[in-house]
Design a protein around this motif. Structure first.
Motif, PDB file in Angstrom:
ATOM      1  N   PRO A  59      44.306  44.483  44.686  1.00 13.00           N
ATOM      2  CA  PRO A  59      43.651  43.845  43.530  1.00 13.00           C
ATOM      3  C   PRO A  59      42.352  44.568  43.168  1.00 13.00           C
ATOM      4  N   GLY A  60      42.140  44.784  41.904  1.00 15.26           N
ATOM      5  CA  GLY A  60      40.910  45.419  41.437  1.00 15.26           C
ATOM      6  C   GLY A  60      41.011  46.923  41.408  1.00 15.26           C
ATOM      7  N   GLY A 231      34.806  41.739  48.549  1.00 19.55           N
ATOM      8  CA  GLY A 231      34.249  40.476  48.073  1.00 19.55           C
ATOM      9  C   GLY A 231      35.330  39.420  48.160  1.00 19.55           C
ATOM     10  N   PRO A 232      35.041  38.191  47.729  1.00 19.32           N
ATOM     11  CA  PRO A 232      35.980  37.085  47.939  1.00 19.32           C
ATOM     12  C   PRO A 232      37.399  37.351  47.452  1.00 19.32           C
ATOM     13  N   TRP A 233      37.549  37.949  46.290  1.00 22.61           N
ATOM     14  CA  TRP A 233      38.897  38.183  45.729  1.00 22.61           C
ATOM     15  C   TRP A 233      39.738  39.023  46.688  1.00 22.61           C
ATOM     16  N   ASN A 234      39.177  40.140  47.135  1.00 21.74           N
ATOM     17  CA  ASN A 234      39.920  41.020  48.048  1.00 21.74           C
ATOM     18  C   ASN A 234      39.955  40.463  49.466  1.00 21.74           C
ATOM     19  N   MET A 288      34.829  48.781  32.515  1.00 22.78           N
ATOM     20  CA  MET A 288      34.312  47.444  32.220  1.00 22.78           C
ATOM     21  C   MET A 288      35.306  46.369  32.628  1.00 22.78           C
ATOM     22  N   ASP A 289      36.576  46.614  32.368  1.00 26.94           N
ATOM     23  CA  ASP A 289      37.598  45.612  32.621  1.00 26.94           C
ATOM     24  C   ASP A 289      37.667  45.231  34.105  1.00 26.94           C
ATOM     25  N   VAL A 290      37.632  46.234  34.970  1.00 20.97           N
ATOM     26  CA  VAL A 290      37.716  45.960  36.409  1.00 20.97           C
ATOM     27  C   VAL A 290      36.516  45.126  36.857  1.00 20.97           C
TER      28      VAL A 290
END
Ligand code: CA
Length: 371
Positions: A59-60, A231-234, A288-290
Motif C-alpha cells: 500500500p502506498g 505508519g498506521p496504514w502500512n 501528491m496523490d500518494v
C-alpha cells in the motif's frame, strides 16, 4: 537547452525528419513546432519496464508505482506503455538503481537512501531526521533548486530523478517496552534503517537493518525489542500490533520520506517532447496523490489499531527527542564533510529549511495550534 529540447532534436536526427525541419525553417515557421517535427514519434509506441524496490501491491509505495504506470499510459493514450515489476520479479530490490542506470529497465521506483553507497548525497533525497516535512520538501525540490541538484547527483549514472510519492510524517515505531528516558534506549535492540538507525546507534541502541518482510517475526520472537516501519496504514497491514504493544510518535527519523521515480536518461531523451512532459506531470500528480492517500488512510488505520487491537499510543519524551535531534545534526554534518556533492546538497537543503521554517511557523504551525 532544456532536456526536452535535447530529446526532441535527438529524435529528429534519428528519424530522418531533419528535412521537414529545414523546410519549416525556410518558410519562416518555428522549426521546433512539435506538431510537425514529432509527427512520426507521436505515432510510435514506446514500451518500457519499471522495476520497483517494493512488493508489487505494498500500500502506498507499491500501489503508487502502479498508479504512475497507469497514469502515464492513460495520459499518452497508450503511446508510453510501462510494465511494472515488483521487487525480485525482474531484478532484486537493491539492483533497481543499477538496472535503470544501465538501461536494463527504463524506469525505477524506490527511495533514494537505498543508493547511499553509490552517491552519499542521495541520503538527502530519502528522509532527513528532524528535516523538512512533505510540503516543505516538495517546495525545496520544485522551487528551491533541490530537484536540479538531485539530477546533478544522478547525472554520472545516466539517470534522471522525479519525486513520485511521499509518506508524510511516519510513526516512531513499535516498542515492546516503554521509553521513559534516554536510559531506556541503552542496549535496545531496534530495527531502523538509514540515518535514523545511525542516530539510534549513537544514542546507545543496538541497531539492526531487517528487510520489511522479516520485521514481524523478528519482533514477535524477541530478536528485536522495537522496530520502525512506516505508519498506521502500512503497519496495520503488517500486523505489527500483534508483536508489540506500544506505538510511538512522532517519526522523527522520517518526517516526509520521498518516493522516487528514476528514468534512464537515454530512454528519456528518445521520447518526443509531449511524452517527456507526460512523465514529468504524471510523477508530480502521483507525488501528491500518494501523500494524500497516506494522510487519509493513516488515521483510519490508527483508529483500528487503538480501538480494535488495543494498541497503546505513546509520544517520545522531550528529553529523548532533544538528544536524538542533537545526534542527527552531527550525523548530517559528517555526510556533508564526506564529499563535495553532499556538501552542496546539504547547504542547499539547510539554507532552504532555515528560510521555509520561518514561514511554516507563521502559517501551518501556528494555525494548527489554534485550530
Ligand atoms: Ca520508515
Amino acid at each position: 537547452m532544456s532536456i526536452s529540447d535535447h530529446g526532441r532534436r535527438r529524435f529528429i536526427g534519428q528519424s530522418g525528419a531533419a528535412a521537414s525541419t529545414l523546410l519549416l525553417a525556410a518558410c519562416g515557421q518555428n522549426a521546433s513546432a512539435p506538431a510537425s517535427v514529432d509527427s512520426s514519434a507521436q505515432q510510435q509506441t514506446f514500451r518500457w519496464k519499471m522495476a520497483t524496490t517494493w512488493p508489487r501491491d505494498l500500500p502506498g509505495a507499491g500501489t503508487g508505482a502502479q498508479r504512475l504506470a497507469d497514469t502515464i499510459r492513460a495520459m499518452s493514450n497508450g503511446r508510453l506503455d510501462i510494465s511494472l515489476y515488483g521487487a525480485g520479479e525482474l531484478v532484486p530490490a537493491f539492483e533497481v538503481f543499477d538496472s535503470a542506470s544501465s538501461g536494463t529497465v527504463e524506469m525505477g521506483h524506490g527511495a533514494a537512501y537505498y543508493w547511499k553507497g553509490k552517491a552519499p548525497a542521495s541520503q538527502f533525497y530519502g528522509s532527513v531526521p528532524f528535516g523538512m516535512n512533505a510540503l516543505e520538501n516538495n517546495a525545496w525540490l520544485y522551487y528551491g533548486g533541490g530537484l536540479e541538484l538531485w539530477n546533478e547527483v544522478y547525472a554520472p549514472f545516466g539517470l534522471q530523478a522525479f519525486p513520485a510519492g511521499n509518506t508524510g510524517v511516519q510513526m516512531g515505531g513499535w516498542y515492546n517496552r516503554e521509553i521513559h528516558s534516554l536510559a531506556d534506549l541503552q542496549g535496545l535492540k531496534i530495527r531502523m534503517p538509514g540515518l535514523g538507525g545511525e542516530v539510534m546507534r549513537r544514542a546507545g541502541a543496538t541497531v539492526q537493518n531487517i528487510p520489511g518482510a522479516e520485521i514481524f517475526t523478528a519482533l514477535s520472537t524477541g530478536t528485536i525489542d522495537a522496530t520502525e516501519w512506516i505508519g498506521p496504514w502500512n503497519d496495520l497491514a503488517f500486523g505489527l500490533y500483534q508483536a508489540a504493544r506500544y506505538y510511538y510518535y512522532p517519526g522523527w527519523q522520517e518526517p516526509g520520506s520521498i518516493l522516487e521515480c528514476i528514468v534512464n536518461q537515454a530512454a528519456f531523451d528518445a521520447l518526443p517532447n509531449d511524452l517527456q512532459q507526460i512523465v514529468r506531470i504524471a510523477c508530480q500528480a502521483v507525488n501528491m496523490d500518494v501523500h494524500c492517500e497516506y494522510t487519509a488512510r493513516n488515521q483510519q488505520a490508527l483508529d483500528t489499531l487503538v480501538n480494535q487491537h488495543g494498541t497503546q499510543l505513546r509520544q517520545f519524551p522531550d528529553e529523548v527527542l532533544a538528544r536524538l535531534k542533537t545526534i542527527s545534526q552531527s550525523v548530517l554534518q559528517e555526510i556533508a564533510e564526506g564529499d563535495p556533492m553532499s556538501r552542496r546538497v546539504y547547504d542547499s537543503y539547510f539554507s532552504f529549511l532555515s528560510q521555509v521554517r520561518q514561514w511554516t511557523a507563521k502559517s501551518e504551525q501556528v494555525f494548527l495550534q489554534i485550530r
